[in-house]
Structure formats: structure tokens, C-alpha cells
Design an enzyme around this catalytic site. Structure first.
Site, PDB file in Angstrom:
ATOM      1  N   THR A  29      -9.191  24.289  17.464  1.00 38.37           N
ATOM      2  CA  THR A  29      -7.944  24.883  16.742  1.00 38.37           C
ATOM      3  C   THR A  29      -7.870  26.504  16.713  1.00 38.37           C
ATOM      4  O   THR A  29      -9.012  27.194  16.632  1.00 38.37           O
ATOM      5  CB  THR A  29      -7.755  24.457  15.344  1.00 38.37           C
ATOM      6  OG1 THR A  29      -7.992  22.830  15.412  1.00 38.37           O
ATOM      7  CG2 THR A  29      -6.595  24.835  14.767  1.00 38.37           C
ATOM      8  N   GLY A  30      -6.662  26.868  17.128  1.00 36.43           N
ATOM      9  CA  GLY A  30      -6.663  28.443  16.638  1.00 36.43           C
ATOM     10  C   GLY A  30      -5.901  29.029  17.865  1.00 36.43           C
ATOM     11  O   GLY A  30      -5.334  28.559  18.816  1.00 36.43           O
ATOM     12  N   SER A  31      -5.556  30.338  17.704  1.00 42.01           N
ATOM     13  CA  SER A  31      -4.800  30.987  18.961  1.00 42.01           C
ATOM     14  C   SER A  31      -5.640  31.218  20.317  1.00 42.01           C
ATOM     15  O   SER A  31      -4.828  31.601  21.165  1.00 42.01           O
ATOM     16  CB  SER A  31      -4.439  32.489  18.288  1.00 42.01           C
ATOM     17  OG  SER A  31      -5.604  33.156  17.777  1.00 42.01           O
ATOM     18  N   ASP A  87     -14.440  32.514  13.878  1.00 42.90           N
ATOM     19  CA  ASP A  87     -14.309  33.818  13.086  1.00 42.90           C
ATOM     20  C   ASP A  87     -15.109  34.735  13.193  1.00 42.90           C
ATOM     21  O   ASP A  87     -14.845  35.751  12.959  1.00 42.90           O
ATOM     22  CB  ASP A  87     -13.582  33.256  11.610  1.00 42.90           C
ATOM     23  CG  ASP A  87     -12.663  32.187  11.652  1.00 42.90           C
ATOM     24  OD1 ASP A  87     -11.537  32.723  12.030  1.00 42.90           O
ATOM     25  OD2 ASP A  87     -12.589  31.042  11.191  1.00 42.90           O
ATOM     26  N   GLY A  98     -13.102  27.959  10.458  1.00 43.71           N
ATOM     27  CA  GLY A  98     -12.454  27.719   9.307  1.00 43.71           C
ATOM     28  C   GLY A  98     -11.218  28.483   8.963  1.00 43.71           C
ATOM     29  O   GLY A  98     -10.202  27.981   8.037  1.00 43.71           O
ATOM     30  N   GLY A  99     -10.943  29.639   9.560  1.00 43.00           N
ATOM     31  CA  GLY A  99      -9.764  30.593   9.339  1.00 43.00           C
ATOM     32  C   GLY A  99      -8.588  29.785   9.457  1.00 43.00           C
ATOM     33  O   GLY A  99      -7.618  30.228   8.631  1.00 43.00           O
ATOM     34  N   GLU A 106     -13.155  19.975  12.971  1.00 44.57           N
ATOM     35  CA  GLU A 106     -13.743  20.783  14.121  1.00 44.57           C
ATOM     36  C   GLU A 106     -15.336  20.664  14.191  1.00 44.57           C
ATOM     37  O   GLU A 106     -15.722  20.418  15.166  1.00 44.57           O
ATOM     38  CB  GLU A 106     -13.738  22.372  13.825  1.00 44.57           C
ATOM     39  CG  GLU A 106     -12.106  22.840  14.276  1.00 44.57           C
ATOM     40  CD  GLU A 106     -11.923  24.069  13.935  1.00 44.57           C
ATOM     41  OE1 GLU A 106     -10.933  24.860  14.483  1.00 44.57           O
ATOM     42  OE2 GLU A 106     -12.674  24.806  13.072  1.00 44.57           O
ATOM     43  N   LYS A 124     -15.474  39.116  17.221  1.00 42.04           N
ATOM     44  CA  LYS A 124     -16.081  38.031  16.176  1.00 42.04           C
ATOM     45  C   LYS A 124     -17.509  38.204  16.401  1.00 42.04           C
ATOM     46  O   LYS A 124     -17.996  37.531  15.329  1.00 42.04           O
ATOM     47  CB  LYS A 124     -15.447  36.859  16.828  1.00 42.04           C
ATOM     48  CG  LYS A 124     -13.959  36.754  17.311  1.00 42.04           C
ATOM     49  CD  LYS A 124     -13.424  36.377  16.016  1.00 42.04           C
ATOM     50  CE  LYS A 124     -11.655  36.029  16.001  1.00 42.04           C
ATOM     51  NZ  LYS A 124     -11.478  34.804  16.658  1.00 42.04           N
TER      52      LYS A 124
HETATM   53  C1  5RP Z   1      -9.910  27.108  12.893  1.00 44.31           C
HETATM   54  C2  5RP Z   1     -10.817  28.116  13.417  1.00 44.31           C
HETATM   55  C3  5RP Z   1     -10.669  28.919  14.439  1.00 44.31           C
HETATM   56  O1  5RP Z   1     -11.430  28.545  15.688  1.00 44.31           O
HETATM   57  C4  5RP Z   1     -10.901  30.080  14.168  1.00 44.31           C
HETATM   58  O2  5RP Z   1     -10.157  30.637  13.144  1.00 44.31           O
HETATM   59  C5  5RP Z   1     -10.475  31.191  15.289  1.00 44.31           C
HETATM   60  O3  5RP Z   1      -9.241  31.236  15.509  1.00 44.31           O
HETATM   61  P1  5RP Z   1      -8.395  32.314  16.671  1.00 44.31           P
HETATM   62  O4  5RP Z   1      -8.654  31.827  17.862  1.00 44.31           O
HETATM   63  O5  5RP Z   1      -6.859  32.106  16.260  1.00 44.31           O
HETATM   64  O6  5RP Z   1      -9.075  33.538  16.316  1.00 44.31           O
HETATM   65  O7  5RP Z   1     -12.189  27.974  12.960  1.00 44.31           O
HETATM   66  O8  5RP Z   1     -10.164  26.511  11.712  1.00 44.31           O
END
Ligand code: 5RP
Length: 229
Positions: A29-31, A87, A98-99, A106, A124
Site C-alpha cells: 500500500t502507498g504512493s 517508511d 504503517g504510515g 501488509e 527512507k
Molecule cells: C502503508 C505503508 C507504506 O508502505 C509506507 O507508508 C510507504 O508509503 P509510500 O510509498 O507512500 O512512501 O507502510 O501502511
């Protein structure tokens, strides 16, 4: 120099090339994962056959919109790999995740997979976990008691994650406490200690789970690293 979003796009495109045909894969999950989904959608239109186990309602919706086939974890006999963002990541490939609030699924999907590949821009990477507040998923009932216990453990600041003026609620109906620790010297011990608090569902510490890490840099370089040791 690439923007952060351009680095994430490159990472997604690169990681799509690591997905074997006819595989069942976990999708984080995430961008960063957003770009992986977009690239896989292109490849699937060109004939790649894969099934995706999403780790959040957000990912499930994105994958469906992109035309990818999604299945539930219970319907997957085996998962060849999971690809996810993070993160924070340290030199031993320990992670804080978990951000985006999807840490429980996950972790479950990653644990069910033969391999976890992490895609991350170089911001990161840290020498010691802990600058990013550690997300801890908790049962809403009695969450203030859980917060108190985490503070007693020596955590500097514990905040209930908000969504506007209400608590953020995870896909599984839980709350998230964002815990600002000092540097996390022993992630395994901290994870165990947190799990011993009644009401804690899961922590964002992913210990010894990632085998491969793909780091993207602003100068356009992509570096693939295997777990040390
Ligand atoms: C979501 C997550 C994401 O993998 C994490 O926050 C990184 O996100 P992004 O790819 O948007 O930087 O752990 O629960």
C-alpha cells in the site's frame, strides 16, 4: 534531478519487471506501490497473467480500477512474492511500516509470501530506526490504557492517529497509535514488548521479513540489494 514522485514511478516500473508470469503476488500500500500497479496494468494489457492479493481497501480499489485481478489471501494457495513500500529501512533490512495505516494486512500478506521485496526512495534509508513514529495498531476499546503502557515503556510521545477531527480507523476497524521512540536499538525486543500489551493488534516493525530492497535515487539510479548475511 528527479522529484520524489518521479523516483517512486521509476521504482514501480523497475519492480514490475521482477514479477514472474502466472504468479500470485501480495501488493503493498502507498504512493510507491501506486506506480507498480500502474506499470503492472500496462504489462497485463500486453499479456502478463498475475493475480494480486491486496493489503488494503485502497490498493484493492486501485488495482481493480487499473484492471488487475485481485483475490483474497484465503483464496491464495501460495504467494510467490510481495512488493511493498516502507517508511524506514535500516542496514539490516528491518523496517518501520504503517504510515498508510495498512500494517496489519501488509504484515500478514508479507508473512504468507515466499519473498518480500521493498521499494523505497533513498530518504527512507536510516542508520537506526526510530525517527519515523512507530505505528501500533490497537483495539479501540480501552486504547488510552494501551497508550499509558507504551509511555511507561519509555516512549516519548504517543498520538492517536486522526482522520480530520475523528480517530483514523484501519480497514480492520482498529485505531493506530503513532509512537515517537528514541532511536530503536533493539527492534525485536521492542516488538515483543509491544505485543505483550493486551489490546495491541500489530506493530509496524517488520523484522527479518524483507529479502530484497530496491532503492531509488534522485540522480535516476536504481540499486537492488539482497539481505545482508
Ligand atoms: C502503508 C505503508 C507504506 O508502505 C509506507 O507508508 C510507504 O508509503 P509510500 O510509498 O507512500 O512512501 O507502510 O501502511
Amino acid at each position: 534531478m528527479l522529484s520524489q514522485d518521479e523516483i517512486k514511478m521509476k521504482l514501480g516500473q523497475y519492480a514490475a519487471g521482477l514479477v514472474p508470469p502466472n504468479s500470485i503476488m501480495g501488493m503493498g500500500t502507498g504512493s510507491t506501490v501506486f506506480w507498480l500497479i500502474q506499470e503492472l496494468a500496462v504489462r497485463c494489457r500486453q499479456g502478463l497473467l498475475i493475480k494480486i492479493v491486496p493489503t488494503s481497501s485502497k490498493t484493492k480499489n486501485l488495482a481493480a480500477e487499473a484492471g488487475l485481478q485481485t483475490i483474497e489471501l484465503n483464496d491464495a494457495d501460495s504467494l510467490q512474492l510481495t512488493i511493498d513500500g516502507t517508511d524506514e529501512i535500516d542496514e539490516q533490512f528491518q523496517l518501520i511500516k504503517g504510515g498508510g495505516g495498512a500494517l496489519l494486512l501488509e504484515k500478514m500478506v508479507a508473512a504468507a509470501s515466499e519473498k518480500l521485496i521493498i521499494i523505497a526512495d533513498d530518504t527512507k534509508m536510516v542508520s537506526c530506526l526510530g525517527d519515523f513514529p512507530l505505528p501500533v495498531e490497537v483495539i479501540p476499546y480501552g486504547w488510552k490504557q494501551v497508550k499509558k503502557k507504551i509511555i511507561q515503556m519509555g516512549c516519548k510521545k504517543v498520538e492517536l492517529r486522526q482522520n480530520g477531527d475523528r480517530p483514523f480507523i484501519t480497514d480492520n476497524g482498529h485505531y493506530i497509535l503513532d509512537c515517537k521512540m528514541d532511536k530503536i536499538k533493539n527492534a525485536t525486543a521492542l516488538n515483543t514488548e509491544l505485543h505483550l500489551i493486551p489490546g495491541v493488534v500489530e506493530t509496524g516493525l517488520f523484522i527479518d521479513m524483507a529479502q530484497t530492497v530496491i532503492i531509488g535515487y534522485a540522480d535516476g539510479r536504481i540499486e537492488e540489494k539482497e539481505q545482508p548475511g
